[in-house]
Scaffold this motif. Structure first.
Motif, PDB file in Angstrom:
ATOM      1  N   PRO A 196     -39.368   0.778  29.461  1.00  0.00           N
ATOM      2  CA  PRO A 196     -39.925   0.130  28.246  1.00  0.00           C
ATOM      3  C   PRO A 196     -41.022  -0.639  28.873  1.00  0.00           C
ATOM      4  O   PRO A 196     -40.769  -1.406  29.795  1.00  0.00           O
ATOM      5  CB  PRO A 196     -38.987  -0.708  27.386  1.00  0.00           C
ATOM      6  CG  PRO A 196     -37.410  -0.155  27.851  1.00  0.00           C
ATOM      7  CD  PRO A 196     -37.848   0.555  29.287  1.00  0.00           C
ATOM      8  N   GLY A 197     -42.362  -0.823  28.143  1.00  0.00           N
ATOM      9  CA  GLY A 197     -43.238  -1.739  28.655  1.00  0.00           C
ATOM     10  C   GLY A 197     -44.260  -0.996  29.632  1.00  0.00           C
ATOM     11  O   GLY A 197     -45.145  -1.496  30.076  1.00  0.00           O
ATOM     12  N   TYR A 222     -29.490  19.958  25.163  1.00  0.00           N
ATOM     13  CA  TYR A 222     -30.868  20.274  24.812  1.00  0.00           C
ATOM     14  C   TYR A 222     -31.165  18.669  24.707  1.00  0.00           C
ATOM     15  O   TYR A 222     -30.505  17.874  23.847  1.00  0.00           O
ATOM     16  CB  TYR A 222     -31.191  21.121  23.766  1.00  0.00           C
ATOM     17  CG  TYR A 222     -30.947  22.719  24.170  1.00  0.00           C
ATOM     18  CD1 TYR A 222     -31.514  23.067  24.836  1.00  0.00           C
ATOM     19  CD2 TYR A 222     -29.685  23.086  23.440  1.00  0.00           C
ATOM     20  CE1 TYR A 222     -31.691  24.638  24.968  1.00  0.00           C
ATOM     21  CE2 TYR A 222     -29.455  24.281  23.739  1.00  0.00           C
ATOM     22  CZ  TYR A 222     -30.480  25.055  24.451  1.00  0.00           C
ATOM     23  OH  TYR A 222     -30.115  26.390  24.841  1.00  0.00           O
ATOM     24  N   VAL A 223     -32.690  18.477  24.533  1.00  0.00           N
ATOM     25  CA  VAL A 223     -33.232  16.986  24.095  1.00  0.00           C
ATOM     26  C   VAL A 223     -34.099  17.601  23.183  1.00  0.00           C
ATOM     27  O   VAL A 223     -35.058  18.429  23.729  1.00  0.00           O
ATOM     28  CB  VAL A 223     -33.822  16.229  25.451  1.00  0.00           C
ATOM     29  CG1 VAL A 223     -34.341  15.178  25.043  1.00  0.00           C
ATOM     30  CG2 VAL A 223     -32.500  15.828  26.223  1.00  0.00           C
ATOM     31  N   GLU A 224     -34.553  17.162  22.202  1.00  0.00           N
ATOM     32  CA  GLU A 224     -35.552  17.136  21.293  1.00  0.00           C
ATOM     33  C   GLU A 224     -36.541  16.130  21.726  1.00  0.00           C
ATOM     34  O   GLU A 224     -36.446  15.015  21.458  1.00  0.00           O
ATOM     35  CB  GLU A 224     -35.289  17.537  19.881  1.00  0.00           C
ATOM     36  CG  GLU A 224     -36.354  17.810  19.071  1.00  0.00           C
ATOM     37  CD  GLU A 224     -35.819  18.087  17.608  1.00  0.00           C
ATOM     38  OE1 GLU A 224     -36.848  17.960  16.723  1.00  0.00           O
ATOM     39  OE2 GLU A 224     -34.742  18.516  17.346  1.00  0.00           O
ATOM     40  N   VAL A 246     -35.943  12.170  20.383  1.00  0.00           N
ATOM     41  CA  VAL A 246     -35.913  12.346  19.137  1.00  0.00           C
ATOM     42  C   VAL A 246     -34.414  12.595  18.698  1.00  0.00           C
ATOM     43  O   VAL A 246     -33.661  12.055  17.816  1.00  0.00           O
ATOM     44  CB  VAL A 246     -36.646  13.349  18.102  1.00  0.00           C
ATOM     45  CG1 VAL A 246     -36.444  13.270  16.867  1.00  0.00           C
ATOM     46  CG2 VAL A 246     -38.187  12.988  18.617  1.00  0.00           C
ATOM     47  N   LYS A 247     -34.055  13.571  19.682  1.00  0.00           N
ATOM     48  CA  LYS A 247     -32.387  14.064  19.399  1.00  0.00           C
ATOM     49  C   LYS A 247     -31.922  14.279  20.819  1.00  0.00           C
ATOM     50  O   LYS A 247     -32.461  14.938  21.313  1.00  0.00           O
ATOM     51  CB  LYS A 247     -32.385  15.249  18.277  1.00  0.00           C
ATOM     52  CG  LYS A 247     -31.108  15.699  18.133  1.00  0.00           C
ATOM     53  CD  LYS A 247     -31.135  16.842  17.127  1.00  0.00           C
ATOM     54  CE  LYS A 247     -29.958  17.258  17.135  1.00  0.00           C
ATOM     55  NZ  LYS A 247     -29.960  18.634  16.132  1.00  0.00           N
ATOM     56  N   VAL A 248     -30.622  13.885  21.135  1.00  0.00           N
ATOM     57  CA  VAL A 248     -30.138  14.108  22.255  1.00  0.00           C
ATOM     58  C   VAL A 248     -28.623  14.942  21.987  1.00  0.00           C
ATOM     59  O   VAL A 248     -27.915  14.689  21.344  1.00  0.00           O
ATOM     60  CB  VAL A 248     -29.394  12.827  23.033  1.00  0.00           C
ATOM     61  CG1 VAL A 248     -28.855  13.250  24.391  1.00  0.00           C
ATOM     62  CG2 VAL A 248     -31.009  12.234  23.361  1.00  0.00           C
ATOM     63  N   ASP A 249     -28.756  15.979  22.647  1.00  0.00           N
ATOM     64  CA  ASP A 249     -27.525  16.824  22.464  1.00  0.00           C
ATOM     65  C   ASP A 249     -26.703  17.137  23.888  1.00  0.00           C
ATOM     66  O   ASP A 249     -27.355  16.501  24.792  1.00  0.00           O
ATOM     67  CB  ASP A 249     -28.040  18.425  22.130  1.00  0.00           C
ATOM     68  CG  ASP A 249     -26.899  19.281  21.563  1.00  0.00           C
ATOM     69  OD1 ASP A 249     -25.595  19.180  21.531  1.00  0.00           O
ATOM     70  OD2 ASP A 249     -27.078  20.164  20.917  1.00  0.00           O
ATOM     71  N   GLY A 301     -35.186   7.513  21.307  1.00  0.00           N
ATOM     72  CA  GLY A 301     -36.132   6.411  21.406  1.00  0.00           C
ATOM     73  C   GLY A 301     -36.463   6.326  22.857  1.00  0.00           C
ATOM     74  O   GLY A 301     -37.585   5.558  23.014  1.00  0.00           O
ATOM     75  N   ASP A 302     -36.018   6.797  24.090  1.00  0.00           N
ATOM     76  CA  ASP A 302     -36.596   6.655  25.288  1.00  0.00           C
ATOM     77  C   ASP A 302     -37.709   7.484  25.500  1.00  0.00           C
ATOM     78  O   ASP A 302     -37.985   8.548  24.901  1.00  0.00           O
ATOM     79  CB  ASP A 302     -35.449   7.167  26.392  1.00  0.00           C
ATOM     80  CG  ASP A 302     -34.127   6.108  26.389  1.00  0.00           C
ATOM     81  OD1 ASP A 302     -34.172   4.971  26.171  1.00  0.00           O
ATOM     82  OD2 ASP A 302     -33.115   6.710  26.978  1.00  0.00           O
TER      83      ASP A 302
END
Length: 108
Positions: A101-102, A77-79, A71-74, A57-58
């Motif tokens: 945020p903001g 890797y990051v999706e 979407v996904k953190v490994d 969500g970041d």
């Protein structure tokens, strides 16, 4: 003759110790350390901590300038979701920054 001995003794006493010649070099190394190396190490540590705390969500910016939502953190890797029907897999270390945020979205 006594004047020659006095002059020689004064010349020998006026010679500085050998370690004094190293003081300018030591001073330059200290300045280099405190002005360049130490702040860079601190920045790298903060970046590693920020990337380690990344979660789904970041919104992030990659080193290449792409802005996306995680979407996904490994472990490695990051999706990222870059837009409608556009997902990419990036190496975690290439994440440049996490947008708070903001913040203004990139496409607005």
């Amino acid at each position: 003759m006594t004047l020659d001995l006095l002059a020689a003794a004064a010349g020998a006493a006026a010679a500085p110790p050998a370690w004094i010649s190293f003081l300018p070099i030591i001073g330059m190394i200290a300045i280099f350390w405190f002005l360049i190396i130490r702040p860079q190490m601190r920045q790298q540590k903060e970046h590693r901590e920020k990337v380690a705390q990344m979660k789904k969500g970041d919104q992030v910016v990659t080193a290449g300038g792409l802005v996306g939502k995680v979407v996904k953190v490994d472990d490695v890797y990051v999706e990222l979701d870059l837009g409608p029907n556009v997902r990419v897999k990036a190496i975690k270390a290439t994440i440049g920054d996490i947008i708070l945020p903001g913040g203004t979205p990139a496409n607005d």
